[in-house]
Every structure is written in structure tokens, then in C-alpha cells.
Design a protein around this motif. Structure first.
Motif, mmCIF file in Angstrom:
data_model
loop_
_atom_site.group_PDB
_atom_site.id
_atom_site.type_symbol
_atom_site.label_atom_id
_atom_site.label_comp_id
_atom_site.label_asym_id
_atom_site.label_seq_id
_atom_site.Cartn_x
_atom_site.Cartn_y
_atom_site.Cartn_z
ATOM 1 N N LYS A 88 0.827 -1.214 0.000
ATOM 2 C CA LYS A 88 0.000 0.000 0.000
ATOM 3 C C LYS A 88 0.856 1.258 0.000
ATOM 4 C CE LYS A 88 -3.973 -2.149 2.310
ATOM 5 N NZ LYS A 88 -4.793 -2.194 3.557
ATOM 6 N N GLU A 89 1.955 1.263 0.788
ATOM 7 C CA GLU A 89 2.780 2.469 0.848
ATOM 8 C C GLU A 89 3.509 2.721 -0.462
ATOM 9 O OE1 GLU A 89 5.744 2.177 3.921
ATOM 10 O OE2 GLU A 89 6.846 0.567 2.921
ATOM 11 N N GLY A 90 3.692 1.662 -1.257
ATOM 12 C CA GLY A 90 4.342 1.810 -2.558
ATOM 13 C C GLY A 90 3.386 2.140 -3.685
ATOM 14 N N GLY A 91 2.087 2.131 -3.375
ATOM 15 C CA GLY A 91 1.102 2.468 -4.389
ATOM 16 C C GLY A 91 0.789 1.344 -5.358
ATOM 17 N N ASP A 125 17.966 3.136 -0.553
ATOM 18 C CA ASP A 125 16.957 2.758 0.433
ATOM 19 C C ASP A 125 17.355 1.455 1.115
ATOM 20 O OD1 ASP A 125 14.581 2.943 1.847
ATOM 21 O OD2 ASP A 125 13.310 3.055 0.054
ATOM 22 N N TYR A 126 16.765 1.192 2.254
ATOM 23 C CA TYR A 126 16.970 -0.013 3.051
ATOM 24 C C TYR A 126 15.722 -0.889 2.942
ATOM 25 C CZ TYR A 126 14.077 3.088 5.732
ATOM 26 O OH TYR A 126 13.068 3.948 6.078
ATOM 27 N N GLU A 127 15.912 -2.208 3.104
ATOM 28 C CA GLU A 127 14.786 -3.134 3.169
ATOM 29 C C GLU A 127 15.163 -4.311 4.060
ATOM 30 O OE1 GLU A 127 13.109 -4.444 -0.498
ATOM 31 O OE2 GLU A 127 12.584 -2.421 -1.183
ATOM 32 N N ALA A 128 14.556 -4.382 5.231
ATOM 33 C CA ALA A 128 14.780 -5.498 6.145
ATOM 34 C C ALA A 128 14.065 -6.739 5.627
ATOM 35 C CB ALA A 128 14.253 -5.147 7.534
ATOM 36 N N GLU A 129 14.805 -7.849 5.515
ATOM 37 C CA GLU A 129 14.190 -9.055 4.962
ATOM 38 C C GLU A 129 14.726 -10.324 5.623
ATOM 39 O OE1 GLU A 129 13.810 -9.379 0.771
ATOM 40 O OE2 GLU A 129 13.562 -7.210 0.461
ATOM 41 N N LEU A 130 13.849 -11.297 5.733
ATOM 42 C CA LEU A 130 14.232 -12.661 6.058
ATOM 43 C C LEU A 130 14.775 -13.311 4.785
ATOM 44 C CD1 LEU A 130 14.057 -15.206 7.994
ATOM 45 C CD2 LEU A 130 11.820 -15.620 6.919
ATOM 46 N N MET A 131 15.884 -14.018 4.921
ATOM 47 C CA MET A 131 16.436 -14.789 3.808
ATOM 48 C C MET A 131 16.642 -16.227 4.261
ATOM 49 S SD MET A 131 20.004 -14.193 1.687
ATOM 50 C CE MET A 131 19.338 -13.139 0.389
ATOM 51 N N MET A 244 12.693 -12.823 1.317
ATOM 52 C CA MET A 244 11.250 -12.911 1.486
ATOM 53 C C MET A 244 10.505 -11.579 1.500
ATOM 54 S SD MET A 244 10.358 -16.038 1.437
ATOM 55 C CE MET A 244 8.709 -15.861 2.079
ATOM 56 N N GLY A 245 11.108 -10.512 0.996
ATOM 57 C CA GLY A 245 10.389 -9.250 0.928
ATOM 58 C C GLY A 245 10.460 -8.458 2.223
ATOM 59 N N THR A 246 10.083 -7.195 2.125
ATOM 60 C CA THR A 246 10.275 -6.263 3.247
ATOM 61 C C THR A 246 8.948 -5.729 3.776
ATOM 62 O OG1 THR A 246 11.700 -4.431 3.971
ATOM 63 C CG2 THR A 246 10.427 -4.076 1.961
ATOM 64 N N PRO A 247 8.884 -5.422 5.071
ATOM 65 C CA PRO A 247 7.682 -4.819 5.648
ATOM 66 C C PRO A 247 7.610 -3.319 5.381
ATOM 67 C CG PRO A 247 9.316 -5.192 7.353
ATOM 68 C CD PRO A 247 9.881 -5.783 6.088
ATOM 69 N N PRO A 248 6.527 -2.656 5.807
ATOM 70 C CA PRO A 248 6.389 -1.214 5.573
ATOM 71 C C PRO A 248 7.427 -0.408 6.343
ATOM 72 C CG PRO A 248 4.690 -1.996 7.061
ATOM 73 C CD PRO A 248 5.372 -3.216 6.529
ATOM 74 N N GLY A 249 7.594 0.847 5.898
ATOM 75 C CA GLY A 249 8.506 1.765 6.556
ATOM 76 C C GLY A 249 9.742 2.080 5.752
ATOM 77 N N VAL A 250 9.780 1.655 4.475
ATOM 78 C CA VAL A 250 10.948 1.922 3.647
ATOM 79 C C VAL A 250 11.108 3.422 3.413
ATOM 80 C CG1 VAL A 250 10.941 -0.321 2.532
ATOM 81 C CG2 VAL A 250 9.600 1.538 1.535
ATOM 82 N N GLY A 251 12.325 3.811 3.058
ATOM 83 C CA GLY A 251 12.648 5.230 2.989
ATOM 84 C C GLY A 251 11.881 6.011 1.954
ATOM 85 N N HIS A 252 11.646 5.420 0.778
ATOM 86 C CA HIS A 252 11.005 6.191 -0.295
ATOM 87 C C HIS A 252 9.568 6.539 0.038
ATOM 88 C CE1 HIS A 252 8.116 3.442 -2.299
ATOM 89 N NE2 HIS A 252 8.918 2.473 -1.913
ATOM 90 N N ALA A 253 8.952 5.813 0.986
ATOM 91 C CA ALA A 253 7.550 6.047 1.333
ATOM 92 C C ALA A 253 7.379 6.944 2.551
ATOM 93 C CB ALA A 253 6.855 4.711 1.579
ATOM 94 N N ASN A 257 8.907 13.655 3.690
ATOM 95 C CA ASN A 257 10.077 13.549 2.818
ATOM 96 C C ASN A 257 10.643 12.139 2.860
ATOM 97 O OD1 ASN A 257 10.209 16.439 2.174
ATOM 98 N ND2 ASN A 257 10.857 16.707 4.306
ATOM 99 N N PRO A 258 11.152 11.636 1.746
ATOM 100 C CA PRO A 258 11.797 10.321 1.748
ATOM 101 C C PRO A 258 12.987 10.304 2.704
ATOM 102 C CG PRO A 258 11.392 11.054 -0.498
ATOM 103 C CD PRO A 258 11.124 12.228 0.386
ATOM 104 N N ARG A 259 13.307 9.127 3.194
ATOM 105 C CA ARG A 259 14.401 8.967 4.149
ATOM 106 C C ARG A 259 15.458 8.055 3.488
ATOM 107 N NH1 ARG A 259 18.790 7.681 6.933
ATOM 108 N NH2 ARG A 259 18.636 7.976 9.193
ATOM 109 N N TRP A 260 16.429 8.668 2.828
ATOM 110 C CA TRP A 260 17.466 7.896 2.161
ATOM 111 C C TRP A 260 18.634 7.634 3.098
ATOM 112 C CZ3 TRP A 260 14.634 6.395 -1.507
ATOM 113 C CH2 TRP A 260 13.863 7.259 -2.277
ATOM 114 N N LEU A 261 19.368 6.558 2.854
ATOM 115 C CA LEU A 261 20.592 6.275 3.591
ATOM 116 C C LEU A 261 21.715 7.172 3.071
ATOM 117 C CD1 LEU A 261 20.451 2.378 3.598
ATOM 118 C CD2 LEU A 261 19.915 3.906 5.510
ATOM 119 N N VAL A 262 22.540 7.676 3.977
ATOM 120 C CA VAL A 262 23.620 8.585 3.582
ATOM 121 C C VAL A 262 24.939 8.083 4.149
ATOM 122 C CG1 VAL A 262 22.076 10.577 3.426
ATOM 123 C CG2 VAL A 262 23.260 10.116 5.570
#
Length: 294
Positions: A88-91, A125-131, A244-253, A257-262
Motif C-alpha cells: 500500500k505504501e508503494g502504491g 533505500d533499506y529493506e529489512a528481509e528474512l532470507m 522474502m520481501g520487506t515490511p512497511p517503513g521503507v525510505g522512499h515512502a 520527505n523520503p528517508r534515504w541512507l547517507v
């Protein structure tokens, strides 16, 4: 069992982790080798070396520099859009079939290594995922037997360069910049976690800033369903990696303002019962300078 592949003064080895201490399994039996592939391919070796390791000398986990659990994985397959709120947050519309894409070997690196922001973009951007790591290969694997094909579970940061991800309908460019996919450091065997690693807290953080916080029980497609789905079209091999994909809260959403890693930040991905994948963010030009100096 909790495994850690890493480097010490004695070279790269496979360790069995017990709290903040670890036993060098490679030193106990040279057949173990320098990554997990021998243990993945030979369950009997895993059993025998575990027995031999009882009472063996230990080293501090902190003294080990993590390496990739599988040095050269055959296939790296990733799910996108596997948490409803992230969709949903990604549209996006909620799909009835998982969004699958592949990563190349140059895009991944070990926990602790620099996660590189490329010179051509600031939208990292960051994405927390189970692998998970495939233990027993196969084709047309049933969902009912799928978890028998898992060797172990680990942590993944699916670092994504968002403007390049959105350049085409295929996500390949944004998901395959060099040194953007961090893996590890700990691999836990299935007996260490609930079935399919479901119901585990999953978070991403920079310092005390919590970026994502969810639970693997919120995944739309489970590990078993994912194995069954992927093995419909391809043969899975021992040592293959599946994220296995990431939950909500990614930086671009993030709003407003987007929250990018620096560069200069350290991003931590933690999954309950498995561990923390921690990586400093560096600029590509600085990374090249560091590599040249080594």
C-alpha cells in the motif's frame, strides 16, 4: 545450530556460535571448508562435526570478521510486495502471485562490509528481509514438504536504488548495484526458530531511529509457499538464496520527505532469534579508494 562464516588470523572458516563465543568447525574437520556449502551438501558431516565440536576451544564472536555464508550462490531470488502495508505504501495493487526478481553475485556482500551508495544516485533505500538458504534442491516441491528443503535462515538488507528501480517495469537495475545487498552474519538452522521462521520480529534501524518494525508472520507468502511457487518454474539447488520481501517503513515512502541512507550512517537489520546485519554506508568514490588501499 547457529553458524557464522568469517575471517580470523587463521583465514576464512565456518564457526558454530554459542552466545558470544564460537567454535572453529573448519579447524576441527577440514572437510567443512570455508563456507557453508559442504555442510549444506552433506548433512552427515554437519552431524559429525557438531559432535566433535563439543568441548572444543572457543573464540570471541567479536574477533571474527563476517564473510558471505555461501561464497558463490548459484541463484539469488527475491520477493517483492510480500507485506500488505508495504504494498500500500508503494502504491501497488495487492498481487495474486509474488513479484519475483533476481540479484547478481556482485550486488551482495557480507554483514559488516560497506553498503555502497552509487555516484549516480542519492536515493539509496533499506529493506529489512528474512532470507533462507536452500539445503535440499528439487523441482515441483510441494508446499507440505517445502520446509524440508531449507538449510537455514539469515538476515538480508535488500538495499535498493529507487530512481533506477523505477526507470523500467523490471526492477533489475535498482536491485543490482554492486555491494547493496547485505547478508548475514548468522545462519540459524530450522530447529532454532518457529516453522518457516514465522512470527519473528523484524526491524531496520539507524542508531536509535527505528525505520521499520513488523513481524514475519505478516508475510503474504510463507517460506513454504514461496518454495513451492518458485520450484514450479525452476530447479532449486543447494546453496541458493531466497529473500522474502520487506515490511512497511521503507525510505522512499516516508512522509513528508523520503528517508534515504547517507554515507556515515550505519544501518542495522535485526530479526528476532536470528541476529543483526549491520553495515556502514559509504559513497562509491570512497569505497573505491578504500579498496585500492587494501
Amino acid at each position: 545450530m547457529k553458524y557464522l562464516v568469517g575471517e580470523t588470523n587463521g583465514g576464512t572458516a565456518v564457526f558454530a556460535v554459542h552466545g558470544d563465543k564460537a567454535v572453529n568447525l573448519t579447524a576441527i574437520d577440514a572437510a567443512v571448508g570455508q563456507d557453508l556449502m559442504a555442510l549444506i551438501s552433506d548433512p552427515a558431516l554437519a552431524e559429525s562435526v557438531a559432535i566433535k565440536a563439543q568441548g572444543a576451544a572457543q573464540v570471541a564472536v567479536a574477533s571474527i570478521t563476517p564473510a558471505l555464508p555461501v561464497a558463490s550462490p548459484g541463484t539469488i531470488i527475491c520477493l517483492g510486495l510480500n507485506y500488505t502495508d508495504h504494498i500500500k505504501e508503494g502504491g501497488y495493487d495487492i498481487p495474486d502471485y509474488p513479484a519475483l526478481f533476481m540479484r547478481g553475485k556482485n550486488s551482495i556482500m557480507a554483514a559488516g562490509a560497506p553498503l555502497v551508495r552509487p555516484t549516480c544516485s542519492e536515493k539509496l533505500d533499506y529493506e529489512a528481509e528474512l532470507m533462507f538458504i536452500i539445503g535440499k534442491g528439487g523441482r515441483h516441491i510441494s508446499e507440505a514438504r517445502a520446509l524440508d528443503h531449507v538449510f537455514g535462515y539469515t538476515v538480508f538488507n535488500d538495499g535498493s536504488v529507487r530512481d533506477y528501480q523505477r526507470k523500467t517495469h523490471q526492477w533489475t537495475p535498482g536491485k543490482n548495484f554492486d555491494n547493496t545487498g547485505a547478508i548475514g552474519p548468522i545462519v540459524v538452522t530450522p530447529d532454532e526458530v518457529p516453522a518457516g521462521a514465522a512470527g519473528l520480529k523484524i526491524e531496520s534501524r539507524v542508531g536509535s531511529e527505528v525505520l521499520q518494525s513488523s513481524n514475519t508472520g505478516n508475510m503474504i507468502w510463507s517460506v513454504a509457499q514461496t518454495i513451492a511457487t518458485i520450484s514450479e518454474y525452476t530447479t532449486l539447488e543447494p546453496g541458493d538464496l531466497i529473500a522474502m520481501g520487506t515490511p512497511p517503513g521503507v525510505g522512499h515512502a516516508k512522509k513528508p520527505n523520503p528517508r534515504w541512507l547517507v554515507p556515515g550512517e550505519v544501518v542495522d537489520i535485526e530479526i528476532e532469534g536470528i541476529g543483526i546485519c549491520s553495515n556502514p554506508i559509504v559513497d562509491e568514490k570512497d569505497h573505491k579508494t578504500m579498496a585500492a588501499a587494501e
